[in-house]
Design a protein around this motif. Structure first.
Motif, short mmCIF file in Angstrom:
data_model
loop_
_atom_site.label_atom_id
_atom_site.label_comp_id
_atom_site.label_asym_id
_atom_site.label_seq_id
_atom_site.Cartn_x
_atom_site.Cartn_y
_atom_site.Cartn_z
N ARG A 1 0.83 -1.21 0.00
CA ARG A 1 0.00 0.00 0.00
C ARG A 1 0.86 1.25 0.00
N LEU A 2 1.91 1.27 0.81
CA LEU A 2 2.78 2.44 0.87
C LEU A 2 3.55 2.62 -0.43
N ALA A 3 4.06 1.53 -0.97
CA ALA A 3 4.83 1.62 -2.21
C ALA A 3 3.96 2.07 -3.37
N ALA A 4 2.76 1.51 -3.47
CA ALA A 4 1.86 1.90 -4.55
C ALA A 4 1.41 3.35 -4.41
N SER A 5 1.21 3.80 -3.19
CA SER A 5 0.84 5.20 -2.98
C SER A 5 1.94 6.13 -3.51
N LEU A 6 3.18 5.77 -3.23
CA LEU A 6 4.29 6.59 -3.72
C LEU A 6 4.38 6.54 -5.24
N ASP A 7 4.13 5.37 -5.83
CA ASP A 7 4.28 5.19 -7.27
C ASP A 7 3.16 5.83 -8.08
N GLN A 8 2.13 6.32 -7.42
CA GLN A 8 1.03 6.93 -8.16
C GLN A 8 1.48 8.11 -9.02
N VAL A 9 2.52 8.81 -8.58
CA VAL A 9 2.97 10.01 -9.28
C VAL A 9 4.19 9.75 -10.15
N SER A 10 4.57 8.48 -10.29
CA SER A 10 5.76 8.15 -11.07
C SER A 10 5.37 7.72 -12.48
N PRO A 11 6.00 8.27 -13.53
CA PRO A 11 5.72 7.82 -14.90
C PRO A 11 6.48 6.57 -15.29
N HIS A 12 7.28 5.99 -14.37
CA HIS A 12 8.09 4.81 -14.69
C HIS A 12 7.19 3.63 -15.04
N PRO A 13 7.56 2.81 -16.04
CA PRO A 13 6.71 1.67 -16.43
C PRO A 13 6.42 0.70 -15.30
N LEU A 14 7.39 0.51 -14.37
CA LEU A 14 7.16 -0.42 -13.28
C LEU A 14 6.17 0.12 -12.25
N ALA A 15 5.95 1.43 -12.27
CA ALA A 15 5.04 2.01 -11.28
C ALA A 15 3.61 1.49 -11.47
N SER A 16 3.19 1.34 -12.71
CA SER A 16 1.83 0.87 -12.98
C SER A 16 1.59 -0.51 -12.39
N ALA A 17 2.63 -1.34 -12.36
CA ALA A 17 2.47 -2.70 -11.84
C ALA A 17 2.08 -2.68 -10.37
N LEU A 18 2.77 -1.86 -9.57
CA LEU A 18 2.47 -1.82 -8.13
C LEU A 18 1.13 -1.14 -7.87
N VAL A 19 0.85 -0.06 -8.60
CA VAL A 19 -0.41 0.65 -8.40
C VAL A 19 -1.59 -0.26 -8.76
N SER A 20 -1.49 -0.94 -9.90
CA SER A 20 -2.58 -1.83 -10.33
C SER A 20 -2.77 -2.98 -9.36
N ALA A 21 -1.65 -3.54 -8.87
CA ALA A 21 -1.75 -4.66 -7.94
C ALA A 21 -2.42 -4.23 -6.63
N ALA A 22 -2.06 -3.07 -6.13
CA ALA A 22 -2.66 -2.58 -4.89
C ALA A 22 -4.14 -2.33 -5.05
N LEU A 23 -4.52 -1.67 -6.14
CA LEU A 23 -5.94 -1.39 -6.36
C LEU A 23 -6.71 -2.68 -6.61
N GLY A 24 -6.07 -3.63 -7.30
CA GLY A 24 -6.73 -4.91 -7.54
C GLY A 24 -6.99 -5.68 -6.26
N ARG A 25 -6.19 -5.44 -5.22
CA ARG A 25 -6.40 -6.11 -3.94
C ARG A 25 -7.27 -5.28 -2.99
N GLY A 26 -7.83 -4.21 -3.52
CA GLY A 26 -8.76 -3.43 -2.72
C GLY A 26 -8.12 -2.48 -1.74
N LEU A 27 -6.86 -2.15 -1.92
CA LEU A 27 -6.17 -1.26 -0.98
C LEU A 27 -6.50 0.20 -1.32
N GLU A 28 -6.67 1.00 -0.28
CA GLU A 28 -6.94 2.42 -0.46
C GLU A 28 -5.62 3.18 -0.39
N LEU A 29 -5.28 3.86 -1.47
CA LEU A 29 -4.00 4.54 -1.57
C LEU A 29 -4.11 5.98 -1.11
#
Length: 791
Positions: free
Chosen positions: A337-365
């Motif tokens: 959750r913390l990592a995906a929250s940070l990656d929300q503002v990153s344009p890096h290709p790997l950022a989408s992976a963590l953000v999507s995984a967190a949202l897919g597991r129902g985590l609130e960022l």
């Protein structure tokens, strides 16, 4: 000039048809002389148009059979058969009008891409929102897209949005996208204003690439059409010889004119292009842009299909495979959750992976603050008062070599995974393993290709052999060639092309030479057009590779219909020519008959616009909604499945703590098992209805095996902690630890296999652009999961 060029077929048709009809009315009213002059005017009109068309063909040095029309019209005037001449003029104008309308309809889907190209974007700066040319947008810019506006560049959503993607995919239903989802330029915001983080400049975004593709589309004639043109030229001497013989035998030019009247090869000249262009239109409608008739015919003739791996048989973008925690406790939900929250503002290709995984597991960022990039190491920022770091192991762990780090590196080496390490408040919290998973629709696509007539499939990749072989076995290709650089791929394509027609499928810059060398190059541009799209003959604008199999069916059907139209039309025309030569068909009757033959041939060709047999699975709206709801549940269980392996990895014989095992067992019984039972009750019948067979027998069997293994784990845990018999538990022996691990690893393997079965056999059937369900829309039988994943 462009206005006249677009409208002259209509003017020609209305003028000639009006003069013919006016003459018919005059005849009924007894004004035979007026009718004669009206028909002469129609004949002269057609003669002028035919002469202009012939002159242009001579100027271009291209073959033409318009000379037959010129001779027929001139002959009709010579032998005083104005009605026959007027009918010929109407026949020519009808063919030109039908061809024009078919061409316009066939290119409609492609023209929409150009007409809707975004010109400006609204950029958010410290001074407010300013409108700038789309060329000025750079990656990292924050944009606002208003309701009804076209997304100007490729980007990542910073908040949930509703999109109309029909211009790219052909799917009419709006699509709900969550924060962190990638969005392509050219789609329309169908909801309230949304915030977008640009991830590509305008020149490299989807729409810019697709516009270039449109400019290349329909630039060449199909081989069948060119062959038809050459074959039609054989008709000229044949017609002249037959007309001359008829004149010589009868001693009158009347029979010669009758032969010329029925000899105009409109079925050959118009029917073939109409069928091929109709095929282009049908392919574009399912999200496959074919660059012209030549490419469509080559696609229809393909026998050997060669694939690149990354982005073609795999998704082409990393996805979270597992989380390894530094302390070995829990499933890493807080770290994710913390990592995906940070990656929300990153344009890096790997950022989408963590953000999507967190949202897919129902985590609130949460929205991070004080975010900055440490060049060469990673990203740092503050999330909910915690300093979070994401990046390389050396930056997170330093010089330490804890056991969990060794485990991460070993697993990454075995699985070919990428790793991202996370630290919270200066303390290493764990690592995320990212993999490029196999497309769930790839195995089905291979089966569909074989049913479409593809005889051999080959996987070409620069990846190492063990990874390539694993992918090849799963999707079912006939041969795997690994460790290939671009030169090796070219050599393989040339070798395969020596024995059969080849089709190469890829999506990367390094695939461009191979795509250009193959008989047909197919590029995947669903996430943006690249150099491969420029070099390819066929471009998929939808993120489903199984659309390619349907495109092959469309191409083969279009070619078959073109052949049917030509054979039918020219066969009937030849019979009419012989009848006219022996005196059985006068010019007037021949003109009427030839008009009917032409209309029949073109009508046969237009069948290519109608829906034909495809592999698409028909599903009701209710079934689609149910499948997406169950898919959301499925994604929420992925963390529980990965926790099975983590708990097994951490089991030791020294002072064994059963608490993590008991916690895992609770999640299995209250989260995983209810989900599997919901699949049994809802998803399995849905799949059986869609496929029309009992296609879920193996999935039902793995459901039973999962419940069986969870039951065995429950009994073993009860025995080890003493709750089974009410007496004090015996000391835990090394054999007990081995048994626990055996059950856990076995359960993990069954769950992973079952997840793959569901993704390939069930979820791959569902339209990719249908509205997904947000985790908050899940049914009430998963309350424990929601509470735990959001805590």
């Amino acid at each position: 000039m462009s206005w006249w060029r677009d409208r002259w077929p209509t003017v020609f048709f209305l003028g000639s048809a009006g003069l013919l009809g006016g003459g018919a009315v005059a005849t009924l009213l007894g004004a035979d002389e007026t009718a004669r002059w009206l028909w002469i005017a129609a004949t002269a009109f057609g003669l002028v148009v035919s002469l202009v068309s012939t002159a242009r063909a001579v100027q271009r040095r291209s073959p033409t059979v318009d000379i037959i029309a010129v001779l027929a019209l001139a002959g009709a005037l010579w032998v005083d058969e104005p009605f026959a001449g007027a009918m010929i003029a109407v026949m020519l104008s009808t063919g030109q009008l039908l061809e024009s309308r078919a061409a316009a309809r066939a290119s409609r889907e492609l023209r929409l891409l150009v007409e809707r190209t975004p010109r400006t974007a609204r950029r958010v700066t410290s001074e407010g929102v300013t409108e700038v040319p789309v060329e000025d947008v750079v990656p990292g810019d924050h944009l606002v897209v208003g309701s009804g506006e076209v997304v100007p560049v490729d980007g990542r959503l910073e908040a949930a949005g509703t999109l109309d993607e029909s211009a790219l995919t052909g799917e009419a239903r709006p699509v709900e996208r969550t924060a962190g989802d990638d969005v392509r330029s050219g789609v329309v915001n169908a909801g309230p204003p949304m915030d977008l983080l640009a991830t590509a400049p305008a020149a490299e975004s989807t729409y810019a690439g697709l516009v270039r593709l449109v400019e290349q589309a329909q630039a060449s004639s199909a081989p069948f059409v060119r062959t038809a043109d050459r074959f039609a030229m054989l008709f000229v001497p044949l017609t002249l010889v037959l007309a001359g013989a008829a004149w010589a035998v009868a001693g009158s030019p009347l029979r010669a004119v009758a032969v010329l009247v029925v000899a105009t090869p409109c079925p050959l000249l118009l029917a073939a292009p109409v069928a091929i262009m109709s095929g282009l239109s049908r392919a574009a409608r399912i999200g496959v842009v074919v660059k012209g008739g030549a490419a469509l015919e080559a696609l229809a003739a393909g026998q050997v299909m060669l694939f690149d791996k990354t982005g073609t048989l795999t998704r082409g973008r990393p996805e979270l495979a597992s989380v390894v925690t530094a302390g070995g406790e829990g499933d890493g939900t807080d770290a994710l959750r913390l990592a995906a929250s940070l990656d929300q503002v990153s344009p890096h290709p790997l950022a989408s992976a963590l953000v999507s995984a967190a949202l897919g597991r129902g985590l609130e960022l949460s929205m991070p603050t004080d975010v900055h990039e440490v060049h060469g190491y990673g990203l740092e920022g503050v999330v909910d008062g915690h300093v979070v770091r994401l990046g390389k192991a050396s930056w997170i762990v330093g010089n330490a070599r804890p056991p969990w780090l060794q485990r991460v590196r070993r697993r990454a080496a075995l699985d070919g995974s990428l790793t991202v390490f996370v630290a919270v408040d200066g303390v290493a919290a764990g690592a995320f393993l990212l993999e490029d998973p196999i497309r769930s629709d790839a195995p089905r696509m291979l089966a569909m290709l074989r049913s479409s007539g593809i005889t051999r499939t080959v996987l070409l990749t620069g990846d190492r052999a063990d990874v390539a072989e694993a992918v090849g076995r799963i999707v079912g290709v006939d041969a795997v060639l690994a460790d290939c650089d671009p030169a090796d791929k070219l050599a393989v394509i040339r070798a395969e092309s020596g024995t059969a027609r080849t089709i190469m499928v890829g999506d990367g810059v390094n695939d461009a030479p191979a795509l250009a060398a193959a008989g047909v190059g197919v590029a995947l541009a669903a996430r943006g057009a690249t150099a491969s799209s420029e070099a390819a003959d066929v471009v998929l604008t939808v993120d489903r590779v199984d659309a390619l199999a349907d495109a092959i069916l469309i191409a083969r059907r279009s070619r078959r219909i073109a052949l049917e139209a030509v054979v039918t039309g020219m066969g009937l025309s030849f019979v009419a020519m012989v009848a006219a030569a022996v005196g059985l068909l006068p010019p007037a009757a021949g003109a009427v008959l030839q008009e009917g033959i032409d209309v029949l041939a073109i009508a046969i060709a237009l069948r290519a616009l109608l829906p034909g047999r495809l592999h698409t699975i028909a599903m009701s709206e209710a079934d689609v909604a149910t499948a997406h709801r169950l898919r959301a549940e499925h994604d929420l269980t992925l963390g529980t499945v990965e926790q099975i392996r983590s708990v097994a990895d951490d089991l030791t014989g020294d002072d064994l703590d059963l608490a993590p095992v008991a916690s895992l067992l609770d999640r299995l019984e209250h989260q995983l098992i209810p989900h599997e039972r919901a699949d049994e009750d809802l998803l399995m019948p849905l799949v059986d209805r869609a496929l029309g067979t009992d296609a879920t027998a193996t999935m039902r069997r793995t459901h039973a095996e999962i419940e069986h293994q969870v039951g065995r784990l429950r009994r073993l845990v009860a025995e080890l902690d003493g709750t089974a018999g009410g007496s004090a538990p015996p000391p835990i022996s090394p054999e007990d630890v081995v048994e626990l691990r055996r059950i856990l690893y076995g359960l993990y393997a069954v769950c992973r296999l079952h997840n793959s079965q569901e993704e390939e056999g069930a979820f791959a059937l569902v339209p990719a652009t249908a509205t997904p369900q947000h985790p908050s829309h899940l049914p009430a039988h998963l309350p424990a999961m929601r509470r735990r994943t959001r805590s």
